[in-house]
Design a protein around this motif. Structure first.
Motif, mmCIF file in Angstrom:
data_model
loop_
_atom_site.group_PDB
_atom_site.id
_atom_site.type_symbol
_atom_site.label_atom_id
_atom_site.label_comp_id
_atom_site.label_asym_id
_atom_site.label_seq_id
_atom_site.Cartn_x
_atom_site.Cartn_y
_atom_site.Cartn_z
ATOM 1 N N LEU A 154 0.870 -1.189 -0.033
ATOM 2 C CA LEU A 154 -0.033 0.019 0.044
ATOM 3 C C LEU A 154 0.843 1.542 0.041
ATOM 4 O O LEU A 154 0.296 2.398 -0.251
ATOM 5 C CB LEU A 154 -1.061 0.205 1.465
ATOM 6 N N VAL A 155 2.085 1.231 0.377
ATOM 7 C CA VAL A 155 2.933 2.423 0.320
ATOM 8 C C VAL A 155 2.555 3.024 -1.157
ATOM 9 O O VAL A 155 2.512 4.450 -1.118
ATOM 10 C CB VAL A 155 4.446 2.066 0.639
ATOM 11 N N LEU A 156 2.712 2.582 -1.959
ATOM 12 C CA LEU A 156 2.608 3.130 -3.394
ATOM 13 C C LEU A 156 1.354 3.618 -3.501
ATOM 14 O O LEU A 156 1.108 4.964 -4.133
ATOM 15 C CB LEU A 156 2.730 2.020 -4.534
ATOM 16 N N GLY A 157 0.247 3.160 -3.174
ATOM 17 C CA GLY A 157 -0.907 3.803 -3.356
ATOM 18 C C GLY A 157 -1.327 4.962 -2.206
ATOM 19 O O GLY A 157 -1.666 6.159 -2.984
ATOM 20 N N VAL A 158 -0.480 5.285 -1.241
ATOM 21 C CA VAL A 158 -0.532 6.275 -0.493
ATOM 22 C C VAL A 158 0.207 7.410 -1.291
ATOM 23 O O VAL A 158 -0.060 8.733 -1.150
ATOM 24 C CB VAL A 158 -0.102 6.133 0.950
ATOM 25 N N LEU A 159 1.409 7.020 -1.755
ATOM 26 C CA LEU A 159 2.338 8.018 -2.542
ATOM 27 C C LEU A 159 1.638 8.308 -3.871
ATOM 28 O O LEU A 159 2.276 9.514 -4.678
ATOM 29 C CB LEU A 159 3.746 7.495 -2.759
ATOM 30 N N LYS A 160 0.662 7.718 -4.204
ATOM 31 C CA LYS A 160 0.233 8.022 -5.726
ATOM 32 C C LYS A 160 -0.146 9.385 -6.474
ATOM 33 O O LYS A 160 0.422 9.886 -7.316
ATOM 34 C CB LYS A 160 -1.126 6.939 -5.957
ATOM 35 N N PRO A 161 -0.702 10.369 -5.439
ATOM 36 C CA PRO A 161 -0.940 11.672 -5.949
ATOM 37 C C PRO A 161 0.358 12.260 -6.037
ATOM 38 O O PRO A 161 0.301 13.130 -6.811
ATOM 39 C CB PRO A 161 -1.966 12.250 -4.592
ATOM 40 N N GLN A 162 0.972 12.185 -5.048
ATOM 41 C CA GLN A 162 2.688 12.824 -5.001
ATOM 42 C C GLN A 162 3.401 12.385 -6.236
ATOM 43 O O GLN A 162 3.560 13.148 -6.997
ATOM 44 C CB GLN A 162 3.287 12.658 -3.792
ATOM 45 N N LEU A 163 3.307 10.883 -6.504
ATOM 46 C CA LEU A 163 4.033 10.699 -7.824
ATOM 47 C C LEU A 163 3.675 11.060 -9.112
ATOM 48 O O LEU A 163 4.054 11.154 -9.922
ATOM 49 C CB LEU A 163 4.368 9.001 -7.669
ATOM 50 N N THR A 164 2.146 10.859 -8.936
ATOM 51 C CA THR A 164 1.489 11.670 -10.253
ATOM 52 C C THR A 164 1.857 13.013 -10.568
ATOM 53 O O THR A 164 2.011 13.406 -11.702
ATOM 54 C CB THR A 164 0.069 11.687 -9.972
ATOM 55 N N SER A 165 1.976 13.960 -9.588
ATOM 56 C CA SER A 165 2.179 15.179 -9.867
ATOM 57 C C SER A 165 3.845 15.324 -10.176
ATOM 58 O O SER A 165 4.188 16.125 -11.093
ATOM 59 C CB SER A 165 2.390 15.906 -8.392
ATOM 60 N N LEU A 166 4.616 14.772 -9.572
ATOM 61 C CA LEU A 166 6.186 14.682 -9.939
ATOM 62 C C LEU A 166 6.309 14.103 -11.209
ATOM 63 O O LEU A 166 7.215 14.617 -11.917
ATOM 64 C CB LEU A 166 6.814 13.683 -8.789
ATOM 65 N N TYR A 167 5.695 12.945 -11.622
ATOM 66 C CA TYR A 167 6.196 12.330 -12.790
ATOM 67 C C TYR A 167 4.954 12.193 -13.966
ATOM 68 O O TYR A 167 5.371 11.625 -14.931
ATOM 69 C CB TYR A 167 6.592 10.847 -12.407
ATOM 70 N N GLY A 168 4.012 12.958 -13.691
ATOM 71 C CA GLY A 168 2.964 12.977 -14.671
ATOM 72 C C GLY A 168 2.061 11.716 -15.110
ATOM 73 O O GLY A 168 2.064 11.306 -16.509
ATOM 74 N N TRP A 169 2.071 10.777 -14.169
ATOM 75 C CA TRP A 169 1.206 9.557 -14.445
ATOM 76 C C TRP A 169 -0.047 9.664 -14.697
ATOM 77 O O TRP A 169 -0.710 10.816 -14.385
ATOM 78 C CB TRP A 169 1.375 8.850 -13.211
ATOM 79 N N THR A 170 -0.768 9.050 -15.572
ATOM 80 C CA THR A 170 -2.152 8.822 -16.017
ATOM 81 C C THR A 170 -2.697 8.045 -14.947
ATOM 82 O O THR A 170 -2.215 6.799 -14.697
ATOM 83 C CB THR A 170 -2.529 8.643 -17.458
ATOM 84 N N ASN A 171 -4.209 7.974 -14.937
ATOM 85 C CA ASN A 171 -4.942 6.765 -14.546
ATOM 86 C C ASN A 171 -4.876 5.655 -15.030
ATOM 87 O O ASN A 171 -4.731 4.694 -14.149
ATOM 88 C CB ASN A 171 -6.370 7.143 -14.210
ATOM 89 N N ASN A 172 -4.602 5.553 -16.284
ATOM 90 C CA ASN A 172 -4.521 4.314 -16.922
ATOM 91 C C ASN A 172 -3.343 3.647 -16.715
ATOM 92 O O ASN A 172 -3.110 2.489 -16.703
ATOM 93 C CB ASN A 172 -4.713 4.431 -18.625
ATOM 94 N N GLY A 173 -2.173 4.543 -16.573
ATOM 95 C CA GLY A 173 -0.710 3.989 -16.296
ATOM 96 C C GLY A 173 -0.780 3.351 -14.922
ATOM 97 O O GLY A 173 -0.340 2.497 -14.676
ATOM 98 N N TYR A 174 -1.545 4.249 -13.792
ATOM 99 C CA TYR A 174 -1.608 3.487 -12.621
ATOM 100 C C TYR A 174 -2.367 2.181 -12.499
ATOM 101 O O TYR A 174 -2.171 1.231 -11.761
ATOM 102 C CB TYR A 174 -2.140 4.668 -11.482
ATOM 103 N N GLY A 175 -3.237 2.321 -13.426
ATOM 104 C CA GLY A 175 -4.231 0.907 -13.547
ATOM 105 C C GLY A 175 -3.477 -0.115 -14.174
ATOM 106 O O GLY A 175 -3.667 -1.399 -13.666
ATOM 107 N N ASP A 176 -2.455 0.237 -14.993
ATOM 108 C CA ASP A 176 -1.279 -0.875 -15.241
ATOM 109 C C ASP A 176 -0.591 -1.322 -14.085
ATOM 110 O O ASP A 176 -0.130 -2.623 -13.968
ATOM 111 C CB ASP A 176 -0.412 -0.174 -16.179
ATOM 112 N N ILE A 177 -0.074 -0.439 -13.389
ATOM 113 C CA ILE A 177 0.717 -0.940 -12.128
ATOM 114 C C ILE A 177 0.036 -1.831 -11.237
ATOM 115 O O ILE A 177 0.210 -2.878 -10.777
ATOM 116 C CB ILE A 177 1.073 0.165 -11.262
ATOM 117 N N THR A 178 -1.549 -1.461 -10.783
ATOM 118 C CA THR A 178 -2.126 -2.386 -10.057
ATOM 119 C C THR A 178 -2.661 -3.533 -10.590
ATOM 120 O O THR A 178 -2.802 -4.565 -9.984
ATOM 121 C CB THR A 178 -3.408 -1.540 -9.389
ATOM 122 N N GLY A 179 -2.923 -3.248 -11.960
ATOM 123 C CA GLY A 179 -3.696 -4.537 -12.658
ATOM 124 C C GLY A 179 -2.610 -5.669 -12.580
ATOM 125 O O GLY A 179 -2.828 -6.987 -12.552
ATOM 126 N N TYR A 180 -1.528 -5.403 -13.405
ATOM 127 C CA TYR A 180 -0.441 -6.229 -13.473
ATOM 128 C C TYR A 180 0.057 -6.971 -12.360
ATOM 129 O O TYR A 180 0.660 -7.933 -12.087
ATOM 130 C CB TYR A 180 0.548 -5.755 -14.594
#
Length: 425
Positions: free
Chosen positions: A31-57
């Motif tokens: 869960l560490v990554l999920g908590v950091l997700k908003p910050q990492l999205t802001s820092l590195y320009g992640w999309t919801n679909n890209g984060y969906g790939d992380i959690t899905g795979y």
């Protein structure tokens, strides 16, 4: 065989405590990554679909790991199985400090997913060894509550490290991963099967062994799949696991988008949700165990408890329409409590219905089915948010999932009959 009276000795509950701690650590690490997700999205320009790939795979690999560990733990046991599982997922957890892209995290989390898949097969195998049937659901409820404790601790710990101490986000992975090494040392030193445990009293050993178990045999995947009870268990996992997985990985994002909460502020809502989930896990195990002690048939006790839990999940359908965040927290927390109570009784099915040498294989198949459902849900939600932009269809599906799961498992396995397997495969 001596009568099953209340025994002198509590070694089995120390074992349960170690299993609880392992589940806490596994959930912190995932869960560490999920908590950091908003910050990492802001820092590195992640999309919801890209984060969906992380959690899905992650869930795909988790499901494959379930198949492997379910088969393996039937052969090497809980002690060695947990050492291998936690060792593997600790490597993956530390590897996340080396990447920044969604693709990089997807790859780094492969050993994390494979190793964490061994958590529940090993824990359920240990509980089957150490607890008679009348205490088994309670023991499962206790260690299953570790998931909620992990979910409570993670946002507070990560917020303290990153927002409070102003450490780089990578330290959240390094510090949490180091806890695993302490647990591994304690597990290796303490855990043995009851027959080999030197500090176990005669009374407690007799109590544990009061239900004769068939330990001679071996069951492969195809042999276990012949039975309708297997398909009932797999169907239940396929339908309810996606709800829990998606809450774990996406709730910080939901609170960020819906209410503007960030790393410093969404800790209390998450803590409240998973405290309620803890209550659900233990209450679900206690309820069916209490019914069993009162003479209610095993299948009836499990299913009535699951039905009650399914009713408590229904209000989550209105979470998106909540007037403020704490109304949403109440709806989601009730659903998480319902999930944990429901899953505690579903997790008891392998121990209730299958001989011990087949339980790990069945648990592996169930975990694979749950992860497959989780992959579909996570990928679908990522696409949904990038196109429609609303969580509402997801929450409606969550509210209905448990009644559907209970109906399906009951139709497949209405009599809750035990499986008889004689001899090796």
């Amino acid at each position: 065989m001596p009568a099953a009276v209340k025994p002198r000795g509590r070694i089995r509950w120390i074992v349960c405590g170690l299993l609880f701690a392992a589940v806490v650590l596994s959930y912190i690490d995932r869960l560490v990554l999920g908590v950091l997700k908003p910050q990492l999205t802001s820092l590195y320009g992640w999309t919801n679909n890209g984060y969906g790939d992380i959690t899905g795979y992650f869930q795909v690999c988790y499901g494959l790991g379930f198949l492997f560990f379910g088969w393996l733990i039937d052969r090497i046991g809980a002690r060695a199985g947990y050492v291998l599982a936690m060792g593997m997922w600790t490597v993956g957890h530390f590897a996340q400090v080396l990447v920044t892209s969604t693709l990089g995290f997807t790859i780094a989390r492969i050993p994390l997913a494979l190793g964490e898949a061994g958590t529940y097969p090993a824990a359920l195998a240990a509980v089957s060894r150490w607890f008679p049937k009348k205490e088994r659901a309670l023991a499962i409820g206790i260690f299953n509550a570790g998931a909620n404790v992990g979910a409570i601790v993670t946002p507070m710990l990560v917020s303290f490290l990153v927002a409070g101490l102003l450490l780089d986000w990578r330290w959240a992975f390094i510090i949490t991963g180091s806890f695993n090494l302490v647990w591994l040392a304690a597990w290796i030193m303490f855990y043995r099967n009851p027959a080999d445990h030197r500090t176990l009293t005669t009374e407690e050993r007799a109590y544990i062994e009061s239900e004769p178990a068939e330990d001679v045999g071996r069951a492969g995947f195809f042999r276990v799949l012949r039975h309708r009870q297997t398909w009932a268990y797999m169907s239940g996992r396929f339908l309810i696991d996606p709800v829990w997985w998606t809450f774990l990985f996406w709730l910080p994002d939901f609170f960020s988008k819906q209410y503007g909460y960030d790393l410093k502020s969404f800790g209390p809502p998450l803590v409240a949700i998973y405290l309620l989930a803890d209550v659900g896990a233990i209450a679900g195990g206690w309820t069916s165990s209490h019914l069993l002690k009162r003479g209610v048939a095993t299948g009836r006790a499990r299913k009535w408890t699951m039905f009650g839990c399914a009713l408590f999940a229904l209000p989550v359908m209105f979470a998106v329409q909540a007037s403020n965040i704490w109304v949403a927290v109440a709806f989601i927390g009730l659903a998480c409590a319902a999930h944990q109570g429901f899953s505690t009784n579903l997790f008891a099915m392998p121990g209730d219905l299958f001989p011990r040498y087949a339980q790990g294989t069945l648990i592996g198949l169930g975990g694979f089915a749950g992860a497959a459902g989780g992959f579909i849900a996570s990928k679908s939600l990522g696409v949904l948010l990038d196109t429609v932009g609303s969580y509402e269809p997801f929450f409606i599906a969550c509210g209905l999932a448990y009644l559907v799961a209970l109906l399906v498992t009951h139709l497949i396995n209405p009599r809750y009959a035990e499986v008889r397997m004689n001899g090796a495969t």
